[in-house]
Design an enzyme around this catalytic site. Structure first.
Site, PDB file in Angstrom:
ATOM      1  N   LYS A 291      -3.967 -12.125 -51.048  1.00 13.92           N
ATOM      2  CA  LYS A 291      -5.018 -12.244 -50.030  1.00 13.92           C
ATOM      3  C   LYS A 291      -5.583 -13.667 -50.032  1.00 13.92           C
ATOM      4  CE  LYS A 291      -6.036  -7.323 -50.232  1.00 13.92           C
ATOM      5  NZ  LYS A 291      -6.876  -6.217 -50.694  1.00 13.92           N
TER       6      LYS A 291
ATOM      7  N   GLN B   7     -11.884  -5.094 -54.334  1.00 15.29           N
ATOM      8  CA  GLN B   7     -10.531  -4.544 -54.510  1.00 15.29           C
ATOM      9  C   GLN B   7     -10.590  -3.171 -55.182  1.00 15.29           C
ATOM     10  OE1 GLN B   7      -7.795  -5.839 -53.183  1.00 15.29           O
ATOM     11  NE2 GLN B   7      -6.431  -4.290 -54.015  1.00 15.29           N
TER      12      GLN B   7
ATOM     13  N   ASP C 138     -12.918  -4.825 -44.865  1.00 17.17           N
ATOM     14  CA  ASP C 138     -12.031  -3.665 -45.057  1.00 17.17           C
ATOM     15  C   ASP C 138     -12.350  -2.537 -44.069  1.00 17.17           C
ATOM     16  OD1 ASP C 138     -10.085  -3.929 -47.090  1.00 17.17           O
ATOM     17  OD2 ASP C 138     -11.602  -3.756 -48.659  1.00 17.17           O
TER      18      ASP C 138
END
Ligand code: GUN
Length: 273
Positions: free
Chosen positions: A48, A92, A115
């Site tokens: 990422k 994460q 997200d």
């Protein structure tokens, strides 16, 4: 049978994101929080960061030890929420067991939730209000379907897996586009007969679960799974050699959904509210 080339489309999307960012007055800044030392998570987080840097998004990884408490993590998120220089926050997953994942996600400002996992963004998607961010994997899959002009309206869409990351948001996004959606999971009866009815099949299970020929020769199969087989080779949920001759479109593993997820996340991270 046509291969859904996620790698090629992802490069075009990343070019678009890079171009957009080059015209922005303020550089987006994505902060990724990694708790503990899970090897797979570390690889995902580094990927990422690399993708962010390649598109002109500033990125910071905050690495925290396994012993980090829930309250310590909450304080860090609260500080990032207040920091005007930070435009995106990603925690994460998975988190260590002693930390309540949902409590942590609930702390992230919905306008920085790249997200699309916070209750506000999930709720907005569920009731048909535009969320600030759509979850990256389902959004990337919709981009892939649209690129290949796969009809969604009225299609029988069968989703394997009911996770908050893929299955559930995928169902909402396909419903929004007027598909007829079936979600299958570990308690589903007669799975194979449900798989066979799909015009669009999305498999997000993490096991080799799709091992039957399709009934409709124009059906579209999207494989979200990615894991190593007993020989150490990267593979997906779908038995590609068996299934691909019976369908119209299929996404490969690797080179399908994986690169689309990263591109879709960068598309989100380039949004500044
Ligand atoms: N772990 C596996 N997939 C994801 C994802 O899309 N977002 C986050 N934050 N963690 C993940």
């Amino acid at each position: 049978m046509i291969i859904l080339d996620g790698k090629a489309l992802s490069l075009r999307i990343l070019d678009g994101v890079r171009e957009k960012i080059s015209h922005l007055a303020c550089q987006p800044h994505l902060v990724v929080i990694l708790v503990g030392d899970d090897t797979a998570s570390r690889i995902y987080v580094n990927n990422k960061k690399k993708a962010a840097e390649n598109t002109g998004i500033k990125s910071t990884i905050i690495e925290l030890p396994l012993t980090t408490t829930e309250n310590e993590l909450i304080s860090i998120i609260r500080e990032l929420n207040q920091d005007n220089g930070v435009t995106g926050i990603l925690v994460q997953l998975p988190l260590p067991e002693h930390i309540n994942k949902n409590k942590i996600i609930d702390e992230i400002s919905p306008k920085k939730d790249v997200d699309g996992f916070t209750p506000e963004n999930v709720g907005r998607l569920a009731i048909g209000l535009e969320p600030y961010f759509y979850p990256a994997t389902p959004q990337g899959i919709i981009m892939l379907l649209d690129e290949y002009k796969i009809p969604i309206e009225g299609a029988n869409a069968v989703i394997l897996g009911r996770s908050n990351i893929v299955g559930k948001p995928m169902a909402h996004m396909l419903l929004k586009r007027n598909a007829t959606v079936t979600i299958c999971h570990s308690y589903t009866k007669e799975l194979e007969s449900k798989i066979k009815t799909a015009d669009i099949l999305i498999s997000a299970v993490g096991k080799k679960i799709v091992r039957c020929k399709m009934d409709r020769n124009n059906s579209c199969i999207v494989d979200v799974g990615i894991f190593r087989d007993t020989n150490g080779k990267l593979t997906g949920d779908v038995d590609f050699d068996l299934v691909s001759p019976s369908c119209g479109y299929i996404s490969p593993v690797p080179g399908g959904v994986g690169p689309m997820t990263i591109a879709s996340l960068m598309y989100n991270a380039s949004k500044v509210y």
